[in-house]
Write an enzyme that holds these catalytic residues in place. Structure first.
Site, PDB file in Angstrom:
ATOM      1  N   GLU A 181     -10.738  -5.421   8.754  1.00  0.00           N
ATOM      2  CA  GLU A 181      -9.858  -4.097   8.454  1.00  0.00           C
ATOM      3  C   GLU A 181     -11.264  -2.990   8.034  1.00  0.00           C
ATOM      4  OE1 GLU A 181      -7.698  -2.211   4.853  1.00  0.00           O
ATOM      5  OE2 GLU A 181      -6.782  -3.911   5.598  1.00  0.00           O
ATOM      6  N   THR A 193       0.690  -1.033   0.183  1.00  0.00           N
ATOM      7  CA  THR A 193      -0.248   0.070  -0.009  1.00  0.00           C
ATOM      8  C   THR A 193       0.856   1.178   0.062  1.00  0.00           C
ATOM      9  OG1 THR A 193      -1.911  -1.071   1.009  1.00  0.00           O
ATOM     10  CG2 THR A 193      -1.722   1.300   1.170  1.00  0.00           C
ATOM     11  N   TRP A 228       0.014  -9.975   2.771  1.00  0.00           N
ATOM     12  CA  TRP A 228      -0.237  -9.243   1.618  1.00  0.00           C
ATOM     13  C   TRP A 228       0.432  -9.713   0.339  1.00  0.00           C
ATOM     14  CZ3 TRP A 228      -1.796  -7.646   6.142  1.00  0.00           C
ATOM     15  CH2 TRP A 228      -2.578  -6.634   6.203  1.00  0.00           C
ATOM     16  N   ASN A 238      -4.599 -11.080   2.133  1.00  0.00           N
ATOM     17  CA  ASN A 238      -5.259  -9.832   2.396  1.00  0.00           C
ATOM     18  C   ASN A 238      -6.025  -9.628   1.004  1.00  0.00           C
ATOM     19  OD1 ASN A 238      -5.845  -7.192   3.866  1.00  0.00           O
ATOM     20  ND2 ASN A 238      -5.090  -6.648   1.943  1.00  0.00           N
ATOM     21  N   GLU A 239      -7.170  -9.700   1.109  1.00  0.00           N
ATOM     22  CA  GLU A 239      -8.046  -9.132  -0.019  1.00  0.00           C
ATOM     23  C   GLU A 239      -7.800  -9.655  -1.464  1.00  0.00           C
ATOM     24  OE1 GLU A 239      -7.961  -4.840   0.035  1.00  0.00           O
ATOM     25  OE2 GLU A 239      -9.404  -4.534   1.947  1.00  0.00           O
TER      26      GLU A 239
END
Length: 991
Positions: A282, A113, A155, A195-196
């Site tokens: 989150e 990110t 991630w 993550n996602e």
């Protein structure tokens, strides 16, 4: 800044039914006694809530945070005592937020990110448990709060995994991370998956089996999914017994909305029936001055609306550079490690109102947890032994004062301490204030509630408010000259103030016959990324984003293998998936280049290049020197190029290496090349309009003069507030002024960037005189407007025109500075060349393009704001349309362009998204045209390469008003378009 005041109401909050005892000041003194309570103050509405201590429901798991995406990088470099003060505000019981949960990133050397976090295991045969700062953060958190719940999530993953992310190799990688945690003396409570990025049910079953064998105390949570997919993990857990048995905790991201006011939270009946804890894996913490209210809503409404019992926000602290994507997202802000300044803000106290009044293991009381008729919400909780209880009431959505009577049953009749926060006040003394003591009478408590407040009552001991404050000011900048020789950095560790964007830079013994310690990029293979870093330069940033750009960056550099190295300056920012902006001097085994990059425009321009090269294994001195409009590249003291360019004026420095190569840097210096302009203090700013809160950030005029590039002013986005718009800066007294500096927003977008401007000055704020006007190029660079020295107290920047966003015309500014005439002068930034809409080698059918501002766009499906159809015709490569997720609305998907009138169309240019993520590249297409927007005829179809380059479709010239591009197939079964252009055959009436 607005100040809502009304502090007196805080002293009149609690009264008892029967003999009246009004809550007194913070010392808890009793108020007057006598008579029965009268009607609600001011004729306010009344309401009764029954709270039964025997009606205990789900177990409270706590409010916590997610340290990931390099969000805590700069905190590690903070000086003492400020670093400990910040950690106390985050974790210390009875002091600040008292975070009860902390999830950290399991690093993989890939941008996740706002930077890259280091991996503990870069190759299958090596482990280094000392890398990174998350171990340190978890130790500090548990040292302050021994009961905090700790967890880890990926991630990305290292390049060497056989079978990809969902593999046994990755399970072994995670087990090694848990072994590292044990070496650090850290007990991990839960682990997740990816993550996602979806989930693999069989992998989770295998992961659960491995945990049961090696770390049976660790629970497994799934699936950290995006809100686009809802609670699908709960459906799969219910349908697949093995998967359901493997997962201990179900979670998803942003069930209360993404960067909104968090007015409603959601779960499903299936999720609630799993008989497992439901968590928010989150939720965005939003900006330092915008998050408190939404977080207060979510803390109550997650349980009331959705039976969710735990929430983690990203991030605990916004501790990354202000010009990197998503800056100012955190419960606190700490991005100034050189000075120690930090900003506590109100969000800390929103969490304190819950975490300081209930511990994990307490249970929600279903009868006392509800939405009130007034618009307020209330949750009640009781301790496991029933000896203590608390209630939290938020009144953000109340329109008028109200009185609430709490009727208690099966609860201890002990006195309760009352705390309150006025979330509409900018006065810190109105935040988390002890208001007094409430003593139930006949098992009843009556509270007078004011709108915009947060109240907590508890019978337990412990709530308290920390009082620490930084010694420094936000205006304290990192000094230039700056020098780092790395000799004091422990091998294998990051140097102070260096923040990796991609790859991994760390101290290492110098190569090439040099003694001492150097800085080395060490990753040798592309990690499995959360997004897609690809062949971006591996880079690390250093310095103060507010540095004026008249400086030189120099470093000794050494290539360990064929490739290239870079040094950068005037870096105005970086967005996830894109290279850092600024000027970059590159030298390697194939020659050299001077490059300009702009992350908001997805633009890279080669300004100069040559064949002079460097050999592997030898040291060379590389210098990038900038002064005003002159940019020079020097190699070993010899000038390779000198160009005049105005694309960049301010920003910090960077180092870079070609992917995925090893190289070293030493003796990095930033030295001034000329006198710095003398910026005048600015006392305040006002504007013709302000946007207020938008996507979790505020946009007040004061943000244009707060010396914080991560904040910005924006004029109102209401279509009735068209340009021109203006900001007026008050210097506090009359000064001799000669120039204005304008820094556009640095968040990766271009909407609102001022292009046509006018500057006016005034001595009294009434009579204004125009001293400068002109046009600036669209870019993230700081701009200058200069004029002959004159006396003024007020300086006004008028936005006559700017970059629009889907037809909404507004103006934005991150910072507006005023330059004193008593210092060196500046030259006005000239308008630079605009980037051509399509490459020069595009087909002849695209020689003439329909102006995008004459078109409108609609789509058969859209992902979410801001990835809507009009983003494909906004003239900006950094924005894009994106179709809905494949799980809910698979391809085909189409965008239809209304050209505004009939034209002889003959071609279409398609530019995929330019942020480095390949998802959505259209690989099989169809183009159709129409006169009426109803009946379409196909004129072209075919396939395109799966890459980010421009793509074209042409056909025989035909008369049409509508052109439709249909994505039949696309990368990851979705479609995206950064830009769409339509070519037409010009006729005499086109002019």
């Amino acid at each position: 800044m607005r100040h809502w005041g009304a502090r007196t109401a805080l002293f009149l909050i609690a009264a008892l039914v029967g003999p009246v005892a009004v809550a007194g000041p913070a010392d808890g003194a009793a108020g007057p006694a006598g008579g029965a309570a009268g009607p609600a103050a001011g004729g306010a509405a009344t309401e009764t809530v029954h709270i039964d201590g025997a009606d205990a429901g789900r177990e409270f798991d706590g409010l916590g945070a997610v340290s990931a995406g390099a969000s805590s990088r700069l905190l590690f470099d903070y000086p003492e005592p400020e670093r400990s003060q910040i950690l106390d505000y985050l974790f210390k019981p009875g002091y600040g937020a008292e975070l009860e949960m902390l999830k950290v990133e399991i690093g993989a050397d890939t941008n996740s990110t706002s930077g890259a976090e280091p991996s503990h295991m870069r190759e299958p045969d090596e482990v280094d448990c000392g890398r990174g700062y998350e171990w340190w953060l978890m130790r500090e958190a548990r040292e302050r709060n021994p009961d905090i719940t700790l967890g880890g999530l990926q991630w990305g993953a290292p390049h060497w995994l056989d079978g990809g992310f969902w593999s046994q190799d990755n399970i072994d990688y995670l087990l090694s991370w848990l072994d590292c945690a044990e070496q650090h003396g850290i007990a991990i409570d839960f682990m997740g998956g990816w993550n996602e990025a979806g989930y693999d049910r069989d992998w989770y079953v295998a992961w659960a089996d491995a945990l049961e064998e090696h770390h049976p105390e660790v629970e497994l949570t799934a699936a950290d999914d995006t809100p686009n997919f809802g609670w699908r993990v709960a459906d799969d857990m219910a349908a697949d017994q093995a998967f359901g048995d493997a997962v201990d905790i179900a979670n998803m991201h942003s069930p209360c909305g993404w960067r909104t006011d968090y007015s409603e939270c959601s779960s499903t009946e299936t999720a609630r029936s799993l008989d497992k804890p439901l968590w928010i894996g989150e939720q965005s913490a939003l900006a330092h001055d915008a998050g408190a209210g939404p977080l207060a809503r979510a803390a109550n409404r997650m349980f009331i609306d959705a039976q969710i019992t735990g929430m983690m926000v990203w991030s605990p602290i916004s501790a990354w550079y202000a010009n990197i994507t998503m800056a100012d997202t955190g419960l606190m802000v700490a991005e100034w490690p050189w000075s120690g300044f930090y900003d506590v803000g109100r969000s800390i106290w929103s969490f304190a109102h819950t975490n300081q009044f209930a511990e994990p293991g307490w249970r929600y009381l279903d009868t006392g947890s509800r939405r009130l008729d007034s618009g307020a919400t209330q949750v009640a909780l009781v301790s496991p032994d029933g000896g203590d209880w608390s209630t939290v009431i938020e009144t953000l959505d109340m329109s008028e004062p109200t009185t609430v009577t709490l009727e208690l049953a099966n609860l201890p009749g002990k006195p309760l301490s009352l705390w309150g926060t006025d979330l509409r006040s900018d006065d810190e003394s109105d935040w988390f204030r002890r208001l007094g003591t409430v003593r139930p009478d006949a098992q009843k408590i009556t509270l007078h509630l004011e709108p915009g407040r947060l109240y907590s009552l508890t019978t337990a001991d412990g709530p308290g408010k920390g009082e620490a404050a930084p010694r420094a000011s936000v205006h304290d900048r990192l000094d230039v000259p700056f020098h780092e020789d790395f000799d004091a950095v422990e091998p294998g560790r990051a140097a102070p103030f260096f923040s990796d964007l991609a790859g991994a830079f760390e101290a290492a013994p110098c190569a090439g016959g040099r003694d001492g310690t150097c800085y080395r990029q060490v990753v040798t293979g592309q990690p499995i990324s959360w997004g897609h870093v690809g062949e971006l330069p591996l880079s690390t940033m250093i310095g103060d984003p507010r540095w004026w750009g008249d400086y030189a960056v120099r470093s000794d550099v050494l290539l360990e293998e064929p490739g290239h190295v870079e040094i950068g300056g005037r870096v105005s920012g970086q967005s996830w998936g894109t290279p850092a902006s600024g000027y970059h001097a590159r030298v390697g085994t194939d020659g050299w280049q001077l490059i300009s990059r702009d992350h908001a425009l997805s633009e890279e321009v080669v300004l100069a290049q040559g064949s002079e090269a460097v050999e592997v294994g030898s040291w060379h001195e590389l210098t990038l020197s900038m002064r005003d409009q002159r940019v020079r590249v020097l190699l070993d003291g010899e000038v390779l190029a000198e160009v005049r360019d105005t694309r960049h004026r301010t920003g910090n420095a960077a180092l870079g290496v070609s992917a995925w190569h090893n190289a070293q840097f030493d003796d990095v210096r930033v030295v001034p090349t000329g006198p710095q302009p003398q910026m005048l203090p600015r006392s305040s700013a006002s504007a013709t309009s302000e946007q207020g809160v938008l996507q979790g950030w505020t946009h007040e005029a004061a943000h244009a003069v707060d010396d914080r590039p991560e904040t910005s002013w924006s004029s109102s986005l209401d279509p009735s507030n068209d340009l021109p718009q203006a900001v007026t800066v008050d210097l506090g007294e009359v000064e001799r002024v000669q120039a204005l500096t304008y820094q556009p927003q640095l968040d990766g977008g271009t909407g609102g960037m001022i292009t046509d401007y006018e500057v006016q000055v005034s001595a009294d704020g009434q009579a204004f005189e125009t001293v400068a006007d002109g046009r600036w190029r669209t870019s993230t660079s700081t701009k200058v407007a200069a004029w002959p020295a004159t006396d003024a107290r007020f300086v006004r920047l008028i936005a006559q025109a700017g970059e629009h966003q889907c037809g909404v015309r507004s103006a934005r500014a991150a910072e507006i500075g005023v330059v004193s005439a008593r210092g060196p002068g500046l030259t006005t930034t000239p308008d630079g060349p605009e980037q051509p809409p399509v490459p020069d080698d595009a087909p002849a059918a695209l020689e003439h393009l329909v102006p995008q501002d004459e078109m409108t766009a609609s789509a058969s499906s859209e992902h979410s704001d801001p990835n809507i159809a009009c983003m494909a015709i906004d003239g900006r490569r950094s924005t894009f349309w994106h179709s809905a997720p494949a799980a809910t609305d698979p391809l085909p998907a189409s965008v239809t362009l209304d050209l505004g009138r009939q034209r002889d169309v003959r071609g279409l240019a398609y530019l995929p998204r330019q942020d480095g993520n390949p998802n959505g590249v259209i690989t099989r297409y169809e183009v159709a045209i129409s006169d009426d927007g109803e009946q379409f005829d196909v004129v072209a179809d075919g396939t395109w390469e799966d890459d980010a380059a421009h793509k074209y479709a042409t056909w025989e010239t035909a008369d049409a008003r509508y052109v439709r591009l249909t994505a039949v197939e696309g990368h990851f079964d979705v479609a995206a378009a950064a830009e769409l252009q339509v070519g037409y055959a010009r006729s005499p009436h086109d002019g």
